[in-house]
Design a protein around this motif. Structure first.
Motif, PDB file in Angstrom:
ATOM      1  N   ASP A  54      53.486  64.610  48.068  1.00  0.00           N
ATOM      2  CA  ASP A  54      53.881  63.299  48.575  1.00  0.00           C
ATOM      3  C   ASP A  54      53.761  63.238  50.100  1.00  0.00           C
ATOM      4  OD1 ASP A  54      54.451  62.508  46.020  1.00  0.00           O
ATOM      5  OD2 ASP A  54      56.604  62.910  46.154  1.00  0.00           O
ATOM      6  N   LEU A  55      54.148  64.326  50.773  1.00  0.00           N
ATOM      7  CA  LEU A  55      54.056  64.367  52.229  1.00  0.00           C
ATOM      8  C   LEU A  55      52.603  64.260  52.679  1.00  0.00           C
ATOM      9  CD1 LEU A  55      55.735  64.737  54.832  1.00  0.00           C
ATOM     10  CD2 LEU A  55      55.297  67.198  54.641  1.00  0.00           C
ATOM     11  N   ILE A  56      51.720  64.959  52.000  1.00  0.00           N
ATOM     12  CA  ILE A  56      50.287  64.897  52.327  1.00  0.00           C
ATOM     13  C   ILE A  56      49.757  63.484  52.133  1.00  0.00           C
ATOM     14  CG2 ILE A  56      47.992  65.652  51.588  1.00  0.00           C
ATOM     15  CD1 ILE A  56      49.269  68.394  50.961  1.00  0.00           C
ATOM     16  N   ALA A  57      50.184  62.835  51.022  1.00  0.00           N
ATOM     17  CA  ALA A  57      49.688  61.497  50.711  1.00  0.00           C
ATOM     18  C   ALA A  57      50.133  60.479  51.761  1.00  0.00           C
ATOM     19  CB  ALA A  57      50.178  61.064  49.329  1.00  0.00           C
ATOM     20  N   ARG A  58      51.292  60.699  52.378  1.00  0.00           N
ATOM     21  CA  ARG A  58      51.802  59.753  53.372  1.00  0.00           C
ATOM     22  C   ARG A  58      51.045  59.839  54.689  1.00  0.00           C
ATOM     23  NH1 ARG A  58      57.045  61.323  51.680  1.00  0.00           N
ATOM     24  NH2 ARG A  58      57.401  62.417  53.662  1.00  0.00           N
ATOM     25  N   PHE A  59      50.549  61.021  55.026  1.00  0.00           N
ATOM     26  CA  PHE A  59      49.971  61.192  56.358  1.00  0.00           C
ATOM     27  C   PHE A  59      48.494  61.579  56.369  1.00  0.00           C
ATOM     28  CE2 PHE A  59      54.527  61.945  56.853  1.00  0.00           C
ATOM     29  CZ  PHE A  59      54.822  61.112  57.915  1.00  0.00           C
ATOM     30  N   SER A  60      47.946  61.995  55.236  1.00  0.00           N
ATOM     31  CA  SER A  60      46.553  62.436  55.238  1.00  0.00           C
ATOM     32  C   SER A  60      46.047  62.461  53.799  1.00  0.00           C
ATOM     33  CB  SER A  60      46.446  63.828  55.877  1.00  0.00           C
ATOM     34  OG  SER A  60      45.103  64.204  56.008  1.00  0.00           O
ATOM     35  N   ASN A  61      45.043  63.333  53.544  1.00  0.00           N
ATOM     36  CA  ASN A  61      44.560  63.539  52.176  1.00  0.00           C
ATOM     37  C   ASN A  61      44.071  64.980  52.039  1.00  0.00           C
ATOM     38  OD1 ASN A  61      41.542  63.634  52.772  1.00  0.00           O
ATOM     39  ND2 ASN A  61      42.085  61.582  53.578  1.00  0.00           N
ATOM     40  N   ILE A  62      43.930  65.435  50.820  1.00  0.00           N
ATOM     41  CA  ILE A  62      43.596  66.835  50.556  1.00  0.00           C
ATOM     42  C   ILE A  62      42.264  67.237  51.178  1.00  0.00           C
ATOM     43  CG2 ILE A  62      43.076  68.524  48.754  1.00  0.00           C
ATOM     44  CD1 ILE A  62      46.000  67.884  48.947  1.00  0.00           C
ATOM     45  N   ASP A  63      41.232  66.405  51.045  1.00  0.00           N
ATOM     46  CA  ASP A  63      39.911  66.765  51.566  1.00  0.00           C
ATOM     47  C   ASP A  63      39.941  66.976  53.078  1.00  0.00           C
ATOM     48  OD1 ASP A  63      38.827  66.635  49.049  1.00  0.00           O
ATOM     49  OD2 ASP A  63      38.197  64.541  49.240  1.00  0.00           O
ATOM     50  N   GLU A  67      39.496  70.736  55.235  1.00  0.00           N
ATOM     51  CA  GLU A  67      38.602  71.018  56.353  1.00  0.00           C
ATOM     52  C   GLU A  67      39.393  71.613  57.525  1.00  0.00           C
ATOM     53  OE1 GLU A  67      35.318  71.596  58.540  1.00  0.00           O
ATOM     54  OE2 GLU A  67      35.425  71.012  56.415  1.00  0.00           O
ATOM     55  N   THR A  68      40.601  71.081  57.769  1.00  0.00           N
ATOM     56  CA  THR A  68      41.460  71.616  58.837  1.00  0.00           C
ATOM     57  C   THR A  68      41.837  73.062  58.551  1.00  0.00           C
ATOM     58  OG1 THR A  68      42.359  69.406  59.268  1.00  0.00           O
ATOM     59  CG2 THR A  68      43.627  71.289  60.079  1.00  0.00           C
ATOM     60  N   GLN A  69      42.151  73.366  57.302  1.00  0.00           N
ATOM     61  CA  GLN A  69      42.552  74.726  56.936  1.00  0.00           C
ATOM     62  C   GLN A  69      41.377  75.705  57.006  1.00  0.00           C
ATOM     63  OE1 GLN A  69      45.620  75.903  56.492  1.00  0.00           O
ATOM     64  NE2 GLN A  69      46.304  73.838  57.083  1.00  0.00           N
ATOM     65  N   ARG A  70      40.181  75.221  56.723  1.00  0.00           N
ATOM     66  CA  ARG A  70      38.994  76.089  56.880  1.00  0.00           C
ATOM     67  C   ARG A  70      38.844  76.501  58.342  1.00  0.00           C
ATOM     68  NH1 ARG A  70      36.669  71.920  53.596  1.00  0.00           N
ATOM     69  NH2 ARG A  70      36.437  72.605  51.413  1.00  0.00           N
ATOM     70  N   MET A  71      39.016  75.535  59.234  1.00  0.00           N
ATOM     71  CA  MET A  71      38.911  75.827  60.668  1.00  0.00           C
ATOM     72  C   MET A  71      40.000  76.812  61.086  1.00  0.00           C
ATOM     73  SD  MET A  71      38.129  71.943  62.042  1.00  0.00           S
ATOM     74  CE  MET A  71      38.282  72.440  63.743  1.00  0.00           C
ATOM     75  N   TYR A  72      41.220  76.600  60.545  1.00  0.00           N
ATOM     76  CA  TYR A  72      42.310  77.518  60.888  1.00  0.00           C
ATOM     77  C   TYR A  72      42.016  78.922  60.388  1.00  0.00           C
ATOM     78  CZ  TYR A  72      46.788  79.901  60.774  1.00  0.00           C
ATOM     79  OH  TYR A  72      47.775  80.840  60.938  1.00  0.00           O
TER      80      TYR A  72
END
Length: 332
Positions: A54-63, A67-72
Motif C-alpha cells: 500500500d505504501l508503494i502504491a501511494r508514492f510510486s510503483n513496483i517497476d 530500477e532504483t533497487q538495481r542501481m542501489y
C-alpha cells in the motif's frame, strides 16, 4: 575512502576497509549478472506485506522501484565511500522517513538483501562467496547506521518544529490573555457600575412605590370626605324639603321662608352634583394610581433582577480574570 575523521572512525569501528571496497568492485560483473534475480526476489518478499504494498502504491510503483533497487545493488561495487556517498544515503533515509516507512522495515531490508545475496552467491561463486558477503554486510551495516542517523535527524526536526509551534502558541496565548485581562477588567467595572445603578434604581422605585401607597391612602381619605359631603347634601335637601312643606302650611307668612328653603335645596342639589363629579374624578385617578403602582412594582422587580444578574456577571468576570492569570503562567 576520503571522508571526515569522525566518519572514518565510524568505518574503522565496523571494519570497513579499502580492501573490502576493492573486493566488491572487482566482482561487479557478478553483481551485474545477478542484479535482476536479487531485485525480483526482494520484491516477491515485499509482496507478502500488504502495508508495504500500500505504501508503494501511494508514492510510486513496483517497476520504478525495481530500477532504483538495481542501481542501489550495483552501487555496492562502486568502490567509493566518501562524504558524497554518505550524504546521499542520509538524504535517501530522510525521503523514506517523510513518506512514512518505519525504521523496522527499512533496517530489515538490509537483512533481506543479505540473505538473498548469500543464497545466490553460494550458487554463482561457491568457492569465493564468503569474503564478498562479509564485505557486503559491512556496507549494509554502514547504510543502516546512516538510515538511523537520517531518522534521528528527522525526529529532531519534528521536535524543533514542535517546540517552535509551542512557543508561537504560548506567545499567542500571552497576547490573547493580555487582551482578555483588559477586557475582563473593563467588564468587571461595567458590571459593578450596572449593579450599583440597578440597586439605586430599585431603591428609588421602592421609595416611589411607598409614595404611591401614601397617595392612594390620601385619595381614599378624600373619597371618604366626598361621601361625607354627599350625606350633608342629602340632609340639606331633606331639611329644605321639610322647610318648603312648613312654608306652604304657613301661607302668606311663610313665603320668605319658602325662598330660603328653595335655595337650600338648590345648594344641596349643586353639592350633590359636585360630589358626583369629584367621585368620578377620584375613581379615574384611583385607576391610574393602581396602574402606576403595578408598573412601579414591575420596574422595581426588574431593577432587582438586573442587579442580581450584574452581580453574577461580576462573579463571572472575576472567574475569567483568574483564568487569564492562569493562562499567563503557561508562558513561564
Amino acid at each position: 575512502m576520503s571522508i571526515a575523521a569522525a566518519r572514518q572512525k565510524q568505518l574503522d569501528y565496523i571494519g570497513l576497509t579499502s580492501k573490502d571496497l576493492q573486493l566488491l568492485a572487482a566482482h561487479r560483473p557478478v553483481f551485474e549478472k545477478v542484479v535482476n534475480e536479487v531485485v525480483d526476489h526482494f520484491y516477491r518478499h515485499v509482496g507478502n506485506y500488504p502495508e508495504l504494498v500500500d505504501l508503494i502504491a501511494r508514492f510510486s510503483n513496483i517497476d520504478r522501484l525495481k530500477e532504483t533497487q538495481r542501481m542501489y545493488w550495483l552501487s555496492m561495487t562502486d568502490g567509493v565511500v566518501d562524504d558524497a556517498y554518505i550524504n546521499q544515503r542520509i538524504e535517501i533515509g530522510l525521503v523514506h522517513s517523510r513518506i512514512g516507512l518505519s525504521e523496522d522495515y527499512y533496517l530489515g531490508t538490509y537483512m533481506v538483501y543479505l540473505d538473498i545475496a548469500t543464497t545466490i552467491f553460494q550458487q554463482v561463486i561457491p568457492e569465493s562467496w564468503h569474503p564478498i558477503i562479509q564485505a557486503l554486510s559491512k556496507m549494509f551495516n554502514l547504510d543502516s547506521q546512516l538510515v538511523l542517523e537520517a531518522y534521528e535527524k528527522k525526529e529532531k526536526e519534528k521536535l524543533h518544529h514542535l517546540a517552535a509551534d509551542q512557543q508561537n502558541t504560548l506567545l499567542a496565548i500571552t497576547q490573547i490573555t493580555q487582551q482578555l485581562t483588559g477586557m475582563i477588567s473593563e467588564l468587571n467595572e461595567n458590571a459593578r457600575a450596572i449593579s450599583d445603578v440597578a440597586m439605586q434604581t430599585a431603591a428609588s422605585q421602592d421609595q416611589a412605590h411607598e409614595l404611591l401607597e401614601e397617595l392612594t391612602g390620601e385619595m381614599h381619605q378624600i373619597g371618604k370626605m366626598g361621601e361625607l359631603i354627599r350625606e350633608i347634601s342629602d340632609q340639606s335637601h331633606l331639611v329644605g324639603l321639610n322647610a318648603a312643606i312648613e312654608a306652604a302650611h304657613a301661607g302668606e307668612f311663610g313665603r320668605g321662608f319658602e325662598v330660603v328653603a328653595s335655595e337650600v335645596r338648590k345648594l344641596a342639589a349643586s353639592s350633590r352634583d359636585a360630589q358626583g363629579k369629584i367621585q368620578a374624578n377620584l375613581d379615574q385617578i384611583m385607576k391610574k394610581l393602581s396602574h402606576v403602582q403595578k408598573e412601579s412594582e414591575h420596574t422595581s422587580q426588574g431593577a432587582r433582577s438586573q442587579a442580581s444578574r450584574s452581580q453574577e456577571l461580576a462573579v463571572f468576570a472575576t472567574t475569567m480574570e483568574k483564568l487569564a492569570v492562569d493562562l499567563q503562567k503557561l508562558d513561564h
